[in-house]
Design a protein around this motif. Structure first.
Motif, PDB file in Angstrom:
ATOM      1  N   VAL A   1       0.881  -1.167   0.000  1.00 55.26           N
ATOM      2  CA  VAL A   1       0.000   0.000   0.000  1.00 55.26           C
ATOM      3  C   VAL A   1       0.916   1.213   0.000  1.00 55.26           C
ATOM      4  O   VAL A   1       1.586   1.509   0.995  1.00 55.26           O
ATOM      5  N   ILE A   2       0.999   1.903  -1.128  1.00 58.31           N
ATOM      6  CA  ILE A   2       1.987   2.960  -1.328  1.00 58.31           C
ATOM      7  C   ILE A   2       1.461   4.360  -0.989  1.00 58.31           C
ATOM      8  O   ILE A   2       2.239   5.264  -0.723  1.00 58.31           O
ATOM      9  N   ASP A   3       0.158   4.545  -0.927  1.00 61.46           N
ATOM     10  CA  ASP A   3      -0.401   5.873  -0.664  1.00 61.46           C
ATOM     11  C   ASP A   3       0.093   6.491   0.650  1.00 61.46           C
ATOM     12  O   ASP A   3       0.437   7.676   0.674  1.00 61.46           O
ATOM     13  N   PRO A   4       0.170   5.758   1.762  1.00 60.77           N
ATOM     14  CA  PRO A   4       0.691   6.365   2.995  1.00 60.77           C
ATOM     15  C   PRO A   4       2.148   6.824   2.859  1.00 60.77           C
ATOM     16  O   PRO A   4       2.554   7.819   3.466  1.00 60.77           O
ATOM     17  N   VAL A   5       2.931   6.145   2.053  1.00 61.28           N
ATOM     18  CA  VAL A   5       4.325   6.545   1.838  1.00 61.28           C
ATOM     19  C   VAL A   5       4.365   7.893   1.118  1.00 61.28           C
ATOM     20  O   VAL A   5       5.103   8.803   1.506  1.00 61.28           O
ATOM     21  N   TYR A   6       3.563   8.038   0.059  1.00 69.19           N
ATOM     22  CA  TYR A   6       3.515   9.306  -0.671  1.00 69.19           C
ATOM     23  C   TYR A   6       3.016  10.439   0.222  1.00 69.19           C
ATOM     24  O   TYR A   6       3.517  11.555   0.171  1.00 69.19           O
ATOM     25  N   THR A   7       2.040  10.152   1.034  1.00 71.07           N
ATOM     26  CA  THR A   7       1.513  11.169   1.953  1.00 71.07           C
ATOM     27  C   THR A   7       2.588  11.616   2.933  1.00 71.07           C
ATOM     28  O   THR A   7       2.766  12.816   3.176  1.00 71.07           O
ATOM     29  N   ALA A   8       3.341  10.684   3.475  1.00 73.68           N
ATOM     30  CA  ALA A   8       4.415  11.020   4.421  1.00 73.68           C
ATOM     31  C   ALA A   8       5.493  11.855   3.742  1.00 73.68           C
ATOM     32  O   ALA A   8       6.012  12.816   4.320  1.00 73.68           O
ATOM     33  N   ILE A   9       5.851  11.516   2.508  1.00 76.87           N
ATOM     34  CA  ILE A   9       6.867  12.282   1.772  1.00 76.87           C
ATOM     35  C   ILE A   9       6.397  13.718   1.556  1.00 76.87           C
ATOM     36  O   ILE A   9       7.155  14.668   1.747  1.00 76.87           O
ATOM     37  N   GLU A  10       5.161  13.902   1.169  1.00 78.78           N
ATOM     38  CA  GLU A  10       4.612  15.247   0.952  1.00 78.78           C
ATOM     39  C   GLU A  10       4.595  16.056   2.249  1.00 78.78           C
ATOM     40  O   GLU A  10       4.902  17.238   2.259  1.00 78.78           O
ATOM     41  N   GLU A  11       4.247  15.417   3.360  1.00 79.69           N
ATOM     42  CA  GLU A  11       4.236  16.113   4.652  1.00 79.69           C
ATOM     43  C   GLU A  11       5.647  16.553   5.036  1.00 79.69           C
ATOM     44  O   GLU A  11       5.848  17.642   5.571  1.00 79.69           O
ATOM     45  N   LEU A  12       6.639  15.719   4.779  1.00 82.15           N
ATOM     46  CA  LEU A  12       8.025  16.084   5.066  1.00 82.15           C
ATOM     47  C   LEU A  12       8.475  17.257   4.213  1.00 82.15           C
ATOM     48  O   LEU A  12       9.170  18.153   4.685  1.00 82.15           O
ATOM     49  N   LYS A  13       8.100  17.274   2.944  1.00 85.13           N
ATOM     50  CA  LYS A  13       8.455  18.387   2.063  1.00 85.13           C
ATOM     51  C   LYS A  13       7.874  19.691   2.598  1.00 85.13           C
ATOM     52  O   LYS A  13       8.528  20.726   2.579  1.00 85.13           O
ATOM     53  N   ASP A  14       6.632  19.638   3.063  1.00 86.09           N
ATOM     54  CA  ASP A  14       5.976  20.837   3.568  1.00 86.09           C
ATOM     55  C   ASP A  14       6.580  21.330   4.878  1.00 86.09           C
ATOM     56  O   ASP A  14       6.509  22.513   5.195  1.00 86.09           O
ATOM     57  N   SER A  15       7.184  20.436   5.657  1.00 88.59           N
ATOM     58  CA  SER A  15       7.710  20.832   6.961  1.00 88.59           C
ATOM     59  C   SER A  15       9.140  21.364   6.894  1.00 88.59           C
ATOM     60  O   SER A  15       9.647  21.897   7.870  1.00 88.59           O
ATOM     61  N   ARG A  16       9.814  21.232   5.773  1.00 90.87           N
ATOM     62  CA  ARG A  16      11.194  21.716   5.656  1.00 90.87           C
ATOM     63  C   ARG A  16      11.226  23.233   5.635  1.00 90.87           C
ATOM     64  O   ARG A  16      10.443  23.875   4.958  1.00 90.87           O
TER      65      ARG A  16
END
Length: 126
Positions: free
Chosen positions: A10-25
């Motif tokens: 299930v890859i959707d949670p991985v993509y969501t986590a990556i996007e959240e990390l990008k936004d927090s930088r």
């Protein structure tokens, strides 16, 4: 899942986590003006923590204080019983201009007074 499948990812949670990390930088630009380091060689009573020293300096709320770090700790010859020597390095830096000698001397004097008052520190002779 079929009996011939080995795994289901299930890859959707991985993509969501990556996007959240990008936004927090968050990035801060490198300072344009040089930092100034000052070392304070202090004589402190046993039991006085570096945290207390750091809090005394931070209580001054000098915006140009960038870091406060503990350096050398010494006990032994030339240090009275019940005391220890601690070198504390304070880094000053302004985002608006190069600091003058007068400014850093003023900051240093204020720090020494605060350390004497709040933690009973004595400045050691060089």
């Amino acid at each position: 899942m079929c009996s011939s499948d080995l795994a289901e990812i299930v890859i959707d949670p991985v993509y969501t986590a990556i996007e959240e990390l990008k936004d927090s930088r968050r990035y801060e630009p490198l300072p344009r003006f040089p930092a100034v380091e000052r070392d304070f060689s202090l004589l402190l009573n046993d039991g006085t923590s570096f945290d207390a020293v750091k809090k005394a300096i931070e209580s001054l709320k000098i915006p140009e204080v960038v870091t406060v770090e503990a350096g050398d700790l010494y006990r032994g010859n030339n240090v009275p019983a019940g005391k220890y020597s601690l070198m504390v390095r304070v880094v000053f830096q302004s985002r608006e201009a190069t600091l003058t000698d007068a400014q850093t001397s003023d900051f240093s004097s204020r720090i020494i007074v605060a350390l004497e008052k709040h933690v009973g520190a004595q400045l050691r002779a060089s």
